[in-house]
Design an enzyme around this catalytic site. Sequence first.
Site, mmCIF file in Angstrom:
data_model
loop_
_atom_site.group_PDB
_atom_site.id
_atom_site.type_symbol
_atom_site.label_atom_id
_atom_site.label_comp_id
_atom_site.label_asym_id
_atom_site.label_seq_id
_atom_site.Cartn_x
_atom_site.Cartn_y
_atom_site.Cartn_z
ATOM 1 N N HIS A 112 5.693 6.413 -0.763
ATOM 2 C CA HIS A 112 6.487 5.203 -0.988
ATOM 3 C C HIS A 112 5.633 3.963 -0.713
ATOM 4 O O HIS A 112 4.622 4.057 -0.009
ATOM 5 C CB HIS A 112 7.705 5.187 -0.047
ATOM 6 C CG HIS A 112 7.324 5.060 1.392
ATOM 7 N ND1 HIS A 112 6.938 6.152 2.158
ATOM 8 C CD2 HIS A 112 7.204 3.977 2.197
ATOM 9 C CE1 HIS A 112 6.628 5.748 3.369
ATOM 10 N NE2 HIS A 112 6.776 4.413 3.425
ATOM 11 N N HIS A 154 0.856 -1.191 0.000
ATOM 12 C CA HIS A 154 0.000 0.000 0.000
ATOM 13 C C HIS A 154 0.885 1.232 0.000
ATOM 14 O O HIS A 154 2.074 1.149 0.317
ATOM 15 C CB HIS A 154 -0.887 0.013 1.252
ATOM 16 C CG HIS A 154 -0.088 0.118 2.514
ATOM 17 N ND1 HIS A 154 0.479 -0.995 3.122
ATOM 18 C CD2 HIS A 154 0.299 1.186 3.254
ATOM 19 C CE1 HIS A 154 1.161 -0.606 4.175
ATOM 20 N NE2 HIS A 154 1.075 0.719 4.294
HETATM 21 P P1 ATP Z 1 4.893 -2.085 12.421
HETATM 22 O O1 ATP Z 1 4.570 -0.801 13.134
HETATM 23 O O2 ATP Z 1 4.592 -3.305 13.217
HETATM 24 O O3 ATP Z 1 6.233 -2.085 11.777
HETATM 25 P P2 ATP Z 1 3.459 -1.033 10.182
HETATM 26 O O4 ATP Z 1 4.303 0.186 10.395
HETATM 27 O O5 ATP Z 1 3.387 -1.641 8.838
HETATM 28 O O6 ATP Z 1 3.865 -2.188 11.192
HETATM 29 P P3 ATP Z 1 1.412 0.587 11.296
HETATM 30 O O7 ATP Z 1 2.373 1.103 12.312
HETATM 31 O O8 ATP Z 1 0.028 0.278 11.729
HETATM 32 O O9 ATP Z 1 1.965 -0.749 10.627
HETATM 33 O O10 ATP Z 1 1.372 1.618 10.122
HETATM 34 C C1 ATP Z 1 0.449 1.523 9.047
HETATM 35 C C2 ATP Z 1 0.978 2.320 7.872
HETATM 36 O O11 ATP Z 1 1.149 3.689 8.260
HETATM 37 C C3 ATP Z 1 2.348 1.871 7.387
HETATM 38 O O12 ATP Z 1 2.417 2.104 5.993
HETATM 39 C C4 ATP Z 1 3.306 2.796 8.098
HETATM 40 O O13 ATP Z 1 4.504 2.974 7.363
HETATM 41 C C5 ATP Z 1 2.513 4.073 8.127
HETATM 42 N N1 ATP Z 1 2.853 4.886 9.304
HETATM 43 C C6 ATP Z 1 2.926 4.476 10.588
HETATM 44 N N2 ATP Z 1 3.213 5.491 11.427
HETATM 45 C C7 ATP Z 1 3.349 6.583 10.648
HETATM 46 C C8 ATP Z 1 3.626 7.953 10.899
HETATM 47 N N3 ATP Z 1 3.828 8.419 12.128
HETATM 48 N N4 ATP Z 1 3.682 8.793 9.837
HETATM 49 C C9 ATP Z 1 3.451 8.333 8.580
HETATM 50 N N5 ATP Z 1 3.169 7.072 8.277
HETATM 51 C C10 ATP Z 1 3.122 6.197 9.288
#
Ligand code: ATP
Length: 215
Positions: free
Chosen positions: A121, A37
């Site tokens: 990205h 995504h």
């Molecule tokens: P994990 O945190 O276990 O590594 P993840 O990052 O894939 O898993 P989430 O933290 O739920 O899962 O994030 C969901 C999406 O949002 C991902 O694409 C992540 O890169 C993005 N994301 C998470 N936190 C932020 C943030 N603070 N700013 C921008 N994008 C974010």
Amino acid sequence: MIRLFVALSFPDEIRQSLAALCAGVPGARWVNPDQFHLTLRFIGEVDGRTARTVSDALSTIIMPDFDLELFSVGTFGDRRKANSLWVGVRPNAALNRLQEKVDNAVLRSGIAPDRRKFAPHVTLARLNNAPFDRIGAYLSHHALYAGPRTRCDRFTLYSSFLSSSGAIYTPEQVYRLDGGLAEDAEHDWMADEAEAWDQDHGDWDKAEAAAYGAE
Ligand code: ATP
Ligand code: MG
């Protein structure tokens, strides 16, 4: 509480093209192709009522369809200690406009601003002590990667469930850029939350009515 984010999802053609990039870095934890995504806005943990408010705000977004081309690869994190590997996007004014509209809708719903600059990205892998030279070789090998051009006519509100084996994303609602919802009904959790809210509210109404001596 539910952990939410707004993102673009991709047709099979793009997923397959990206899946072909998921090899060649020892120790990389590659993303499952059906979880690829492009995050437009991370929302975080919210209650059901806020989720509904966000969803309503997102459903007001209208703009023309646009084309998107994935291009090249990169890493986040220190140069010597990269923590994620991703595919980028060719500069795209329409994508930036959509991101702004989504951000505004989320802010209007009372969610705190995201201070990070939008860096479009698609994450391919999480890295944990991957050999520096192998990452370098991967980046130069795929520097000119260009994905199939794809038409964007919708975006998705995802929930994210953090499990020990990584996050699991679930599409909760799909919004078409022409303003319609791509599915007839909202996902159950929103309906459930709304019902719970109506019930609480109904009880409150009854209590108030009693206080005023009504039936
Ligand atoms: P994990 O945190 O276990 O590594 P993840 O990052 O894939 O898993 P989430 O933290 O739920 O899962 O994030 C969901 C999406 O949002 C991902 O694409 C992540 O890169 C993005 N994301 C998470 N936190 C932020 C943030 N603070 N700013 C921008 N994008 C974010
Ligand atoms: Mg995360």
